[in-house]
Design an enzyme around this catalytic site. Structure first.
Site, mmCIF file in Angstrom:
data_model
loop_
_atom_site.group_PDB
_atom_site.id
_atom_site.type_symbol
_atom_site.label_atom_id
_atom_site.label_comp_id
_atom_site.label_asym_id
_atom_site.label_seq_id
_atom_site.Cartn_x
_atom_site.Cartn_y
_atom_site.Cartn_z
ATOM 1 N N ASP A 4 3.520 -4.286 31.474
ATOM 2 C CA ASP A 4 3.478 -4.416 32.928
ATOM 3 C C ASP A 4 4.827 -4.953 33.400
ATOM 4 O O ASP A 4 5.281 -5.984 32.908
ATOM 5 C CB ASP A 4 2.352 -5.366 33.354
ATOM 6 C CG ASP A 4 2.299 -5.555 34.862
ATOM 7 O OD1 ASP A 4 2.022 -4.568 35.572
ATOM 8 O OD2 ASP A 4 2.541 -6.693 35.335
ATOM 9 N N GLU A 91 3.290 2.116 33.371
ATOM 10 C CA GLU A 91 2.716 2.673 34.593
ATOM 11 C C GLU A 91 3.654 3.718 35.188
ATOM 12 O O GLU A 91 4.871 3.542 35.179
ATOM 13 C CB GLU A 91 2.488 1.566 35.626
ATOM 14 C CG GLU A 91 1.393 0.590 35.255
ATOM 15 C CD GLU A 91 1.218 -0.476 36.317
ATOM 16 O OE1 GLU A 91 0.115 -0.611 36.848
ATOM 17 O OE2 GLU A 91 2.205 -1.174 36.612
ATOM 18 N N CYS A 147 -10.706 -6.040 35.884
ATOM 19 C CA CYS A 147 -10.912 -7.036 34.832
ATOM 20 C C CYS A 147 -10.765 -6.348 33.478
ATOM 21 O O CYS A 147 -11.465 -5.366 33.184
ATOM 22 C CB CYS A 147 -12.301 -7.661 34.960
ATOM 23 S SG CYS A 147 -12.689 -8.831 33.630
ATOM 24 N N CYS A 150 -14.454 -6.782 31.590
ATOM 25 C CA CYS A 150 -15.687 -6.074 31.985
ATOM 26 C C CYS A 150 -15.438 -4.854 32.868
ATOM 27 O O CYS A 150 -16.376 -4.161 33.250
ATOM 28 C CB CYS A 150 -16.638 -7.028 32.697
ATOM 29 S SG CYS A 150 -16.133 -7.478 34.391
ATOM 30 N N CYS A 165 -12.035 -12.785 37.456
ATOM 31 C CA CYS A 165 -12.998 -11.727 37.749
ATOM 32 C C CYS A 165 -14.179 -12.280 38.537
ATOM 33 O O CYS A 165 -14.817 -13.255 38.130
ATOM 34 C CB CYS A 165 -13.487 -11.092 36.449
ATOM 35 S SG CYS A 165 -14.707 -9.777 36.695
ATOM 36 N N ASP A 175 -0.519 -10.889 35.304
ATOM 37 C CA ASP A 175 0.339 -9.856 34.731
ATOM 38 C C ASP A 175 -0.103 -9.488 33.316
ATOM 39 O O ASP A 175 -0.018 -8.326 32.915
ATOM 40 C CB ASP A 175 1.795 -10.320 34.724
ATOM 41 C CG ASP A 175 2.361 -10.471 36.132
ATOM 42 O OD1 ASP A 175 1.890 -9.753 37.030
ATOM 43 O OD2 ASP A 175 3.269 -11.296 36.323
#
Length: 208
Positions: A4, A91, A147, A150, A165, A175
């Site tokens: 990231d 990304e 998250c 989950c 979360c 990050d």
């Protein structure tokens, strides 16, 4: 490994077995803020000599960013090699400045819009390929709001540098959470492609 890239940390990397590394950018951020203030003072003068000084400052700042990105990308690839990483996930930041410039506070827009995110990724990709590590670009949508435990998605999950979360209560650095999500998506995509017994090319010269 997922990486990231950002402003508070130039990059955060997380491997499949959850080993992680933070590459700080605070000192560089402060230095660039100093350049910004110097430009503002020179612009207020509006003289020819002031414009010449501004041009020199701009060149110096770009060289600084390039040097830092080279150093950080080298460290990221070294971290990948140390942990036997075969694929680095990044990304796809195409159009990121246009999509997000109004999501950050007005005082931060200069730093955000001028930050060399894509340059850092290009350096990572180049250095990774030199040592035989593949690079995959994934959809960045909701990586900072999801998250990593989950998969609950909410814009309220992230509060500055912290991620909590709202569904399961999981907490960690925001990050790092994003880096884990990038790693998850990269791994899922490669599994899907490899399970079909084929190789794909993503974007320009990006092999899977």
């Amino acid at each position: 490994m997922g990486v990231d890239v950002g402003i508070n940390y130039l990059a955060v990397a997380s491997t499949t077995d959850k080993k992680c590394e933070f590459f700080a950018g605070g000192e560089l951020k402060n230095l660039r803020n100093t350049y910004k203030k110097m430009r503002a003072r020179l612009q207020s003068k509006g003289t020819l000599s002031a414009k010449r000084v501004m041009k020199r400052l701009s060149g110096k700042e770009k060289r600084l960013m390039k040097d830092v990105n080279h150093c950080i990308s080298k460290k990221i690839v070294e971290f990948a090699l140390e942990n036997n990483v075969s694929v680095i996930g990044l990304e796809d930041l195409t159009g990121i400045r246009d999509r997000t410039q109004y999501r950050v506070r007005k005082k931060q827009r200069y730093t955000h819009s001028s930050w060399a995110f894509r340059q850092l990724q290009t350096f990572i990709e180049y250095k990774a390929k030199q040592v035989g590590i593949l690079v995959e670009y994934i959809n960045p949508e909701y990586t900072s709001q999801t998250c990593s435990r989950c998969n609950h998605i909410s814009k309220n999950n992230r509060k500055g540098l912290r991620f909590r979360c709202g569904a399961c209560g999981f907490e960690m650095n925001a990050d790092l959470n994003a880096a884990r999500n990038i790693e998850h998506r990269t791994r899922d995509f490669r599994y899907s492609v490899e399970s079909q017994g084929c190789l794909s090319t993503i974007h320009t010269n990006k092999m899977i």
